[in-house]
Motif scaffolding. Sequence first.
Motif, PDB file in Angstrom:
ATOM      1  N   SER A 266      16.417  30.289  23.710  1.00 22.92           N
ATOM      2  CA  SER A 266      16.485  30.307  25.172  1.00 22.92           C
ATOM      3  C   SER A 266      17.925  30.514  25.630  1.00 22.92           C
ATOM      4  CB  SER A 266      15.954  28.983  25.728  1.00 22.92           C
ATOM      5  OG  SER A 266      14.640  28.734  25.278  1.00 22.92           O
ATOM      6  N   VAL A 267      18.089  31.257  26.718  1.00 21.96           N
ATOM      7  CA  VAL A 267      19.438  31.575  27.183  1.00 21.96           C
ATOM      8  C   VAL A 267      19.541  31.499  28.703  1.00 21.96           C
ATOM      9  CG1 VAL A 267      19.937  33.092  25.211  1.00 21.96           C
ATOM     10  CG2 VAL A 267      18.996  34.078  27.326  1.00 21.96           C
ATOM     11  N   LEU A 268      20.773  31.339  29.154  1.00 23.47           N
ATOM     12  CA  LEU A 268      21.141  31.511  30.551  1.00 23.47           C
ATOM     13  C   LEU A 268      22.448  32.293  30.563  1.00 23.47           C
ATOM     14  CD1 LEU A 268      20.477  27.922  31.942  1.00 23.47           C
ATOM     15  CD2 LEU A 268      19.385  30.013  32.803  1.00 23.47           C
ATOM     16  N   GLY A 269      22.441  33.436  31.232  1.00 22.30           N
ATOM     17  CA  GLY A 269      23.655  34.239  31.342  1.00 22.30           C
ATOM     18  C   GLY A 269      24.171  34.223  32.768  1.00 22.30           C
ATOM     19  N   PHE A 270      25.397  33.708  32.977  1.00 28.21           N
ATOM     20  CA  PHE A 270      25.942  33.504  34.323  1.00 28.21           C
ATOM     21  C   PHE A 270      27.001  34.544  34.669  1.00 28.21           C
ATOM     22  CE2 PHE A 270      24.612  29.335  32.796  1.00 28.21           C
ATOM     23  CZ  PHE A 270      23.905  28.821  33.879  1.00 28.21           C
ATOM     24  N   HIS A 271      26.984  34.993  35.937  1.00 23.05           N
ATOM     25  CA  HIS A 271      28.066  35.840  36.455  1.00 23.05           C
ATOM     26  C   HIS A 271      28.058  35.769  37.983  1.00 23.05           C
ATOM     27  CE1 HIS A 271      25.529  39.269  37.884  1.00 23.05           C
ATOM     28  NE2 HIS A 271      24.710  38.829  36.933  1.00 23.05           N
ATOM     29  N   THR A 272      29.170  36.174  38.570  1.00 21.05           N
ATOM     30  CA  THR A 272      29.275  36.144  40.036  1.00 21.05           C
ATOM     31  C   THR A 272      29.222  37.541  40.645  1.00 21.05           C
ATOM     32  OG1 THR A 272      31.689  35.953  39.780  1.00 21.05           O
ATOM     33  CG2 THR A 272      30.464  33.931  40.244  1.00 21.05           C
ATOM     34  N   GLY A 273      28.862  38.540  39.853  1.00 25.78           N
ATOM     35  CA  GLY A 273      28.661  39.878  40.401  1.00 25.78           C
ATOM     36  C   GLY A 273      29.732  40.870  39.997  1.00 25.78           C
ATOM     37  N   GLY A 274      29.386  42.142  40.107  1.00 29.89           N
ATOM     38  CA  GLY A 274      30.326  43.211  39.773  1.00 29.89           C
ATOM     39  C   GLY A 274      31.324  43.461  40.895  1.00 29.89           C
ATOM     40  N   HIS A 275      32.325  44.317  40.601  1.00 28.94           N
ATOM     41  CA  HIS A 275      33.359  44.627  41.591  1.00 28.94           C
ATOM     42  C   HIS A 275      34.115  45.884  41.152  1.00 28.94           C
ATOM     43  CE1 HIS A 275      35.996  42.707  38.616  1.00 28.94           C
ATOM     44  NE2 HIS A 275      35.207  41.650  38.665  1.00 28.94           N
ATOM     45  N   PRO A 276      34.844  46.523  42.071  1.00 27.34           N
ATOM     46  CA  PRO A 276      35.538  47.778  41.733  1.00 27.34           C
ATOM     47  C   PRO A 276      36.628  47.629  40.677  1.00 27.34           C
ATOM     48  CG  PRO A 276      35.349  47.511  44.118  1.00 27.34           C
ATOM     49  CD  PRO A 276      34.938  46.205  43.504  1.00 27.34           C
ATOM     50  N   GLN A 277      37.125  46.418  40.463  1.00 25.41           N
ATOM     51  CA  GLN A 277      38.206  46.214  39.507  1.00 25.41           C
ATOM     52  C   GLN A 277      37.701  46.041  38.068  1.00 25.41           C
ATOM     53  OE1 GLN A 277      37.974  44.210  42.423  1.00 25.41           O
ATOM     54  NE2 GLN A 277      39.248  45.714  43.494  1.00 25.41           N
ATOM     55  N   TYR A 278      36.408  46.036  37.875  1.00 23.20           N
ATOM     56  CA  TYR A 278      35.821  45.841  36.550  1.00 23.20           C
ATOM     57  C   TYR A 278      36.343  46.882  35.561  1.00 23.20           C
ATOM     58  CZ  TYR A 278      32.181  46.117  32.924  1.00 23.20           C
ATOM     59  OH  TYR A 278      31.513  46.180  31.729  1.00 23.20           O
ATOM     60  N   HIS A 279      36.838  46.406  34.423  1.00 22.02           N
ATOM     61  CA  HIS A 279      37.355  47.256  33.345  1.00 22.02           C
ATOM     62  C   HIS A 279      38.447  48.217  33.822  1.00 22.02           C
ATOM     63  CE1 HIS A 279      34.222  46.768  29.894  1.00 22.02           C
ATOM     64  NE2 HIS A 279      34.640  45.597  30.362  1.00 22.02           N
ATOM     65  N   THR A 280      39.299  47.728  34.716  1.00 20.65           N
ATOM     66  CA  THR A 280      40.480  48.479  35.131  1.00 20.65           C
ATOM     67  C   THR A 280      41.690  47.546  35.065  1.00 20.65           C
ATOM     68  OG1 THR A 280      40.510  47.904  37.509  1.00 20.65           O
ATOM     69  CG2 THR A 280      39.019  49.688  36.825  1.00 20.65           C
ATOM     70  N   PRO A 281      42.911  48.117  35.116  1.00 19.29           N
ATOM     71  CA  PRO A 281      44.103  47.260  35.129  1.00 19.29           C
ATOM     72  C   PRO A 281      44.201  46.372  36.367  1.00 19.29           C
ATOM     73  CG  PRO A 281      44.670  49.499  34.470  1.00 19.29           C
ATOM     74  CD  PRO A 281      43.253  49.544  34.977  1.00 19.29           C
ATOM     75  N   GLU A 282      43.387  46.665  37.383  1.00 19.81           N
ATOM     76  CA  GLU A 282      43.457  45.901  38.642  1.00 19.81           C
ATOM     77  C   GLU A 282      42.654  44.603  38.616  1.00 19.81           C
ATOM     78  OE1 GLU A 282      42.841  49.476  38.788  1.00 19.81           O
ATOM     79  OE2 GLU A 282      45.035  49.468  38.798  1.00 19.81           O
ATOM     80  N   ASP A 283      41.980  44.309  37.521  1.00 18.95           N
ATOM     81  CA  ASP A 283      41.239  43.033  37.410  1.00 18.95           C
ATOM     82  C   ASP A 283      42.257  41.936  37.130  1.00 18.95           C
ATOM     83  OD1 ASP A 283      39.489  40.945  36.983  1.00 18.95           O
ATOM     84  OD2 ASP A 283      38.703  41.713  35.089  1.00 18.95           O
ATOM     85  N   ASP A 284      42.919  41.482  38.207  1.00 19.33           N
ATOM     86  CA  ASP A 284      44.006  40.514  38.049  1.00 19.33           C
ATOM     87  C   ASP A 284      43.683  39.205  38.758  1.00 19.33           C
ATOM     88  OD1 ASP A 284      44.557  40.907  40.808  1.00 19.33           O
ATOM     89  OD2 ASP A 284      46.003  42.483  40.357  1.00 19.33           O
ATOM     90  N   ILE A 285      44.570  38.252  38.595  1.00 18.99           N
ATOM     91  CA  ILE A 285      44.305  36.894  39.096  1.00 18.99           C
ATOM     92  C   ILE A 285      44.301  36.825  40.621  1.00 18.99           C
ATOM     93  CG2 ILE A 285      46.708  36.116  39.092  1.00 18.99           C
ATOM     94  CD1 ILE A 285      45.584  33.451  37.868  1.00 18.99           C
ATOM     95  N   ALA A 286      44.916  37.785  41.275  1.00 18.97           N
ATOM     96  CA  ALA A 286      44.941  37.777  42.745  1.00 18.97           C
ATOM     97  C   ALA A 286      43.542  37.887  43.331  1.00 18.97           C
ATOM     98  CB  ALA A 286      45.819  38.922  43.256  1.00 18.97           C
ATOM     99  N   HIS A 287      42.604  38.440  42.573  1.00 18.67           N
ATOM    100  CA  HIS A 287      41.236  38.615  43.066  1.00 18.67           C
ATOM    101  C   HIS A 287      40.318  37.435  42.733  1.00 18.67           C
ATOM    102  CE1 HIS A 287      42.600  42.884  42.958  1.00 18.67           C
ATOM    103  NE2 HIS A 287      41.818  42.993  44.013  1.00 18.67           N
ATOM    104  N   ILE A 288      40.815  36.453  41.994  1.00 23.63           N
ATOM    105  CA  ILE A 288      39.962  35.356  41.548  1.00 23.63           C
ATOM    106  C   ILE A 288      39.786  34.306  42.641  1.00 23.63           C
ATOM    107  CG2 ILE A 288      39.695  33.494  39.854  1.00 23.63           C
ATOM    108  CD1 ILE A 288      39.316  36.255  38.658  1.00 23.63           C
ATOM    109  N   ASN A 289      38.566  33.867  42.814  1.00 26.27           N
ATOM    110  CA  ASN A 289      38.235  32.792  43.744  1.00 26.27           C
ATOM    111  C   ASN A 289      38.216  31.487  42.945  1.00 26.27           C
ATOM    112  OD1 ASN A 289      37.054  30.926  45.454  1.00 26.27           O
ATOM    113  ND2 ASN A 289      35.362  32.252  46.097  1.00 26.27           N
ATOM    114  N   ILE A 290      39.356  30.801  42.925  1.00 27.53           N
ATOM    115  CA  ILE A 290      39.494  29.590  42.101  1.00 27.53           C
ATOM    116  C   ILE A 290      38.553  28.487  42.574  1.00 27.53           C
ATOM    117  CG2 ILE A 290      41.072  27.783  41.318  1.00 27.53           C
ATOM    118  CD1 ILE A 290      41.661  30.470  40.065  1.00 27.53           C
TER     119      ILE A 290
END
Length: 322
Positions: A266-290
């Motif tokens: 049995s599994v549960l896979g969690f995520h908060t959704g995709g975004h334009p920065q996915y797999h780019t150099p722009e996926d940085d901490i400034a975009h994180i909702n702490i």
Amino acid sequence: MQIKICLLMAVCSAIGFGAVAQTDVTEKEILGHISFLASPKMAGRFPGTKENKKVVSYLIKDFKKAGIKPVNGSYVQEFIAKIRVKKGVTDTPRVKTQNVVGFIEGSDPVLKHEFIVLGAHYDHLGMGGPSSKKPDTVGIHLGADDNASGTAALLEIAEKLSANRKDLKRSVLIIAFGAEEQGLLGSKYFVEHPLIPLSAIKLMLNMDMVGRMNAEKQLYMGGAASFDGGMDLMKSLGPQVGINPIVIAYDVGGSDHVSFYKKNISVLGFHTGGHPQYHTPEDDIAHINIAGEKLVCDYIYKAIVSVASREGAISFVPEKKD
């Protein structure tokens, strides 16, 4: 292979680490973990690099600090990863990398031999390559959401579970997977070379990209119907934490929990959704909702405690397809 635990060492470790491990998830520590993991100095955490090894050392240090025990005397499960290359390239590199594994022993003399697995992958794309959404761009792919966010959540939830281990009847296995971006290689290796019997694993929860909670406070999860009572449980926990869980029966997605699901776990896979920065150099901490990630951690913590403390059996429920 069964876990061998030295009682004296366990007692000493609990005494030594118990005062250090915090009893709650904090935004400060989430920020600290992501700041380290997604810093330019970590160069995108590519398998086989010195930066990847530094991350492994960081994870082990945090496991020890939280009082999380090694499995069979080691926190490291080494394996060889085949690195993805551009189409047409025949020289495929192979590098040595690691899963980082520890466990928190349950309190029930019988149920402690059953396990809940909490996992997240710590690697990313390094300087880019064929998996980048900007494959012709050479630049550090920081991977703040993918998956420094999941790794930070792993460390924070694990620390709280360790500090409150008396609430756990079942044991919890904590796994930071390597080489997920190369094709789920760390989790595939684990399920083919398990450190505990796979039959003892009753549920696997995986966090991959959990740092971008939206204004509606939505948390997505697939696989909730793969264990008995899962749908109702995951829906009921939302109001307790103050989020809106999007509870999906199956549709288990494409991250490390898939390796376990293929073994009828049995599994549960969690995520908060995709975004334009996915797999780019722009996926940085400034975009994180702490603050949002703390809610994710609180929700998943409650789910683990609930399942780990269940008196009855936890049964795998396969998807019924027409």
